[in-house]
Design a protein around this motif. Structure first.
Motif, PDB file in Angstrom:
ATOM      1  N   ASP A  91      -6.255  51.547  -3.759  1.00  0.00           N
ATOM      2  CA  ASP A  91      -5.964  51.314  -2.269  1.00  0.00           C
ATOM      3  C   ASP A  91      -5.612  52.365  -1.404  1.00  0.00           C
ATOM      4  N   ALA A  92      -5.478  53.288  -2.264  1.00  0.00           N
ATOM      5  CA  ALA A  92      -4.409  54.992  -1.070  1.00  0.00           C
ATOM      6  C   ALA A  92      -5.869  55.143  -1.126  1.00  0.00           C
ATOM      7  N   PRO A  93      -5.494  56.005   1.028  1.00  0.00           N
ATOM      8  CA  PRO A  93      -6.155  55.858   1.980  1.00  0.00           C
ATOM      9  C   PRO A  93      -7.348  56.748   1.458  1.00  0.00           C
ATOM     10  N   LEU A  94      -8.403  57.089   2.310  1.00  0.00           N
ATOM     11  CA  LEU A  94      -9.352  57.447   1.784  1.00  0.00           C
ATOM     12  C   LEU A  94      -9.194  59.180   2.395  1.00  0.00           C
ATOM     13  N   ALA A  95      -8.916  60.083   2.075  1.00  0.00           N
ATOM     14  CA  ALA A  95      -9.147  61.198   2.165  1.00  0.00           C
ATOM     15  C   ALA A  95     -10.573  62.031   2.947  1.00  0.00           C
ATOM     16  N   PRO A  96     -10.773  62.240   4.671  1.00  0.00           N
ATOM     17  CA  PRO A  96     -11.649  62.531   4.925  1.00  0.00           C
ATOM     18  C   PRO A  96     -13.094  63.275   4.043  1.00  0.00           C
ATOM     19  N   HIS A  97     -14.187  63.123   4.093  1.00  0.00           N
ATOM     20  CA  HIS A  97     -15.039  64.125   3.013  1.00  0.00           C
ATOM     21  C   HIS A  97     -15.434  63.480   1.794  1.00  0.00           C
ATOM     22  N   THR A  98     -14.731  62.026   1.703  1.00  0.00           N
ATOM     23  CA  THR A  98     -15.239  61.777   0.657  1.00  0.00           C
ATOM     24  C   THR A  98     -16.497  61.111   0.389  1.00  0.00           C
ATOM     25  N   HIS A  99     -16.800  61.742  -1.096  1.00  0.00           N
ATOM     26  CA  HIS A  99     -18.483  61.256  -1.123  1.00  0.00           C
ATOM     27  C   HIS A  99     -19.286  60.425  -2.425  1.00  0.00           C
ATOM     28  N   ALA A 100     -17.723  60.118  -3.175  1.00  0.00           N
ATOM     29  CA  ALA A 100     -18.238  59.403  -3.964  1.00  0.00           C
ATOM     30  C   ALA A 100     -16.654  58.633  -4.195  1.00  0.00           C
ATOM     31  N   ARG A 101     -16.804  57.280  -5.338  1.00  0.00           N
ATOM     32  CA  ARG A 101     -15.580  56.807  -5.405  1.00  0.00           C
ATOM     33  C   ARG A 101     -15.962  56.134  -6.700  1.00  0.00           C
ATOM     34  N   LEU A 102     -15.324  56.336  -7.906  1.00  0.00           N
ATOM     35  CA  LEU A 102     -15.960  55.453  -8.552  1.00  0.00           C
ATOM     36  C   LEU A 102     -14.171  54.722  -9.294  1.00  0.00           C
ATOM     37  N   HIS A 103     -14.876  53.688  -9.166  1.00  0.00           N
ATOM     38  CA  HIS A 103     -14.117  52.305  -9.646  1.00  0.00           C
ATOM     39  C   HIS A 103     -13.686  52.333 -10.747  1.00  0.00           C
ATOM     40  N   LEU A 104     -12.420  52.182 -11.546  1.00  0.00           N
ATOM     41  CA  LEU A 104     -12.223  52.396 -13.171  1.00  0.00           C
ATOM     42  C   LEU A 104     -11.454  50.872 -13.222  1.00  0.00           C
ATOM     43  N   ALA A 105     -11.928  50.646 -14.618  1.00  0.00           N
ATOM     44  CA  ALA A 105     -11.151  49.110 -14.853  1.00  0.00           C
ATOM     45  C   ALA A 105      -9.741  48.887 -14.783  1.00  0.00           C
ATOM     46  N   SER A 106      -9.073  50.653 -15.170  1.00  0.00           N
ATOM     47  CA  SER A 106      -7.604  50.375 -14.983  1.00  0.00           C
ATOM     48  C   SER A 106      -7.087  50.116 -13.356  1.00  0.00           C
ATOM     49  N   GLY A 107      -8.248  50.499 -12.629  1.00  0.00           N
ATOM     50  CA  GLY A 107      -7.711  49.473 -11.166  1.00  0.00           C
ATOM     51  C   GLY A 107      -7.718  50.779 -10.460  1.00  0.00           C
ATOM     52  N   ARG A 108      -7.431  52.334 -10.449  1.00  0.00           N
ATOM     53  CA  ARG A 108      -7.726  53.590 -10.267  1.00  0.00           C
ATOM     54  C   ARG A 108      -8.917  53.458 -10.130  1.00  0.00           C
ATOM     55  N   GLU A 109      -8.898  54.643  -8.887  1.00  0.00           N
ATOM     56  CA  GLU A 109     -10.114  55.384  -8.644  1.00  0.00           C
ATOM     57  C   GLU A 109     -10.855  57.027  -8.844  1.00  0.00           C
ATOM     58  N   LEU A 110     -11.551  57.406  -9.115  1.00  0.00           N
ATOM     59  CA  LEU A 110     -11.615  58.461  -9.017  1.00  0.00           C
ATOM     60  C   LEU A 110     -12.654  59.220  -7.818  1.00  0.00           C
ATOM     61  N   ARG A 111     -12.196  60.188  -7.535  1.00  0.00           N
ATOM     62  CA  ARG A 111     -12.565  59.997  -6.256  1.00  0.00           C
ATOM     63  C   ARG A 111     -13.503  61.701  -5.911  1.00  0.00           C
ATOM     64  N   PHE A 112     -14.571  61.342  -4.960  1.00  0.00           N
ATOM     65  CA  PHE A 112     -15.060  63.427  -5.243  1.00  0.00           C
ATOM     66  C   PHE A 112     -14.790  63.595  -3.963  1.00  0.00           C
ATOM     67  N   VAL A 113     -14.193  64.856  -3.351  1.00  0.00           N
ATOM     68  CA  VAL A 113     -13.577  64.773  -1.776  1.00  0.00           C
ATOM     69  C   VAL A 113     -14.483  66.675  -1.583  1.00  0.00           C
ATOM     70  N   ASP A 114     -15.393  66.747  -0.511  1.00  0.00           N
ATOM     71  CA  ASP A 114     -15.963  67.984  -0.597  1.00  0.00           C
ATOM     72  C   ASP A 114     -16.221  68.107   0.324  1.00  0.00           C
ATOM     73  N   PRO A 115     -14.981  68.767   1.450  1.00  0.00           N
ATOM     74  CA  PRO A 115     -15.441  69.028   3.353  1.00  0.00           C
ATOM     75  C   PRO A 115     -17.085  69.819   3.149  1.00  0.00           C
ATOM     76  N   ARG A 116     -16.791  70.829   2.210  1.00  0.00           N
ATOM     77  CA  ARG A 116     -18.022  72.279   2.877  1.00  0.00           C
ATOM     78  C   ARG A 116     -19.848  71.041   2.300  1.00  0.00           C
ATOM     79  N   ARG A 117     -19.894  70.290   1.547  1.00  0.00           N
ATOM     80  CA  ARG A 117     -20.494  69.529   0.662  1.00  0.00           C
ATOM     81  C   ARG A 117     -21.318  71.110  -0.062  1.00  0.00           C
ATOM     82  N   PHE A 118     -20.719  71.491  -0.921  1.00  0.00           N
ATOM     83  CA  PHE A 118     -20.950  72.664  -1.995  1.00  0.00           C
ATOM     84  C   PHE A 118     -21.269  72.441  -2.892  1.00  0.00           C
ATOM     85  N   GLY A 119     -20.419  71.037  -3.131  1.00  0.00           N
ATOM     86  CA  GLY A 119     -20.395  70.544  -4.372  1.00  0.00           C
ATOM     87  C   GLY A 119     -21.963  70.154  -5.189  1.00  0.00           C
ATOM     88  N   ARG A 120     -21.862  69.586  -6.411  1.00  0.00           N
ATOM     89  CA  ARG A 120     -23.079  69.941  -6.453  1.00  0.00           C
ATOM     90  C   ARG A 120     -23.158  68.254  -7.975  1.00  0.00           C
TER      91      ARG A 120
END
Ligand SMILES: [Zn+2]
Length: 273
Positions: A91-120
């Protein structure tokens, strides 16, 4: 990069990906977002490590909670210039430019954030494809003879060669400048004019600079932040990088800035020959 991989590994190893959400922007991903979402869901995270400039997640079989088996798939993340991986509460606030959220069994999330979108991002099934290997050799493990051989017969400036990811993996602009300073070598020297002794000084300088940066938590000059969201402290220690006009820490000659291979390059005209 090593720091980021270790940070993520410590937090998500043994956890399981339950559900995956991708942003609606069209991304330059290597694997289409919808296929990544479907393929990642249900898999355990066995380990996370760095290969070159990539963070590689070793994953278990789909819908298997067994976190001790051999990897069946990989999720490969290239952070680009501005990409970040964050492990947060769901439930942590979403950072701008969050492109992927992986919900984990532990209840946490792994998030991929990338303002310039050069990530792959890429999903790879190890049943169908070979495990991901970084493009170049690893600077932290390469031996003296191999190191000199990498550059043999090339005429490009040594700085350009250091940045060439097909030769050496994971050497960024800052580390190249700092290593050349430590080794006393001018960035524009042609690789075919360097002596064996200079190559060995350079290899040792790279080991020292990269090792030190890992200890201190990476550099914060490019925007990246480690898995805790903390900025690194390496920039306090730079000898030449972005110190144009400031006195050299060894000889007090003003640091100069030039362009090599299109990149801002900093050196001491007295200490580096
Ligand atoms: Zn100097």
């Amino acid at each position: 990069m090593e720091t980021i991989a270790r940070g993520v590994h410590d937090r998500v190893r043994g956890d399981r990906i339950v559900e995956v959400w991708f942003g609606s922007h069209r991304e330059p991903f290597k694997t289409p977002a919808s296929r990544q979402a479907k393929s990642l869901a249900g898999r355990a995270v066995l380990a996370v490590h760095r290969t070159g400039k990539h963070i590689v997640f070793e994953l278990g079989a789909a819908d298997s909670a067994d976190s001790a088996s051999a990897p069946q798939a990989q999720w490969i993340v290239h952070l680009g210039m501005t990409g970040r991986l964050l492990v947060t509460a769901a439930d942590a606030p979403l950072a701008p430019h969050t492109h992927a959220r992986l919900h984990l069994a532990s209840g946490r999330e792994l998030r991929f954030v990338d303002p310039r979108r050069f990530g792959r991002l890429e999903f790879r099934s190890l049943k169908k494809s070979k495990p991901f290997e970084g493009p170049g050799d690893e600077p932290l493990t390469i031996g003296a003879g191999e190191f000199a051989a990498l550059f043999h017969g090339r005429r490009l400036p040594i700085k350009a060669a250091l940045l060439n990811q097909t030769l050496l993996a994971g050497v960024g602009n800052i580390y190249a400048d700092e290593s050349l300073f430590q080794a006393g070598i001018r960035p524009r020297r042609r690789t075919n004019r360097l002596t064996a002794a200079e190559f060995e000084r350079l290899r040792k300088a790279l080991l020292q600079v990269l090792g030190h940066a890992i200890q201190l938590g990476g550099s914060s000059v490019s925007d990246y932040v480690d898995a805790n969201g903390m900025r690194g402290f390496f920039q306090l220690e730079h000898c030449v990088y972005q110190r144009t006009g400031e006195p050299c820490r060894r000889c007090e000659t003003p640091i100069r800035r030039i362009l090599v291979a299109g990149r801002g390059t900093h050196y001491c005209p007295q200490c580096q020959q």
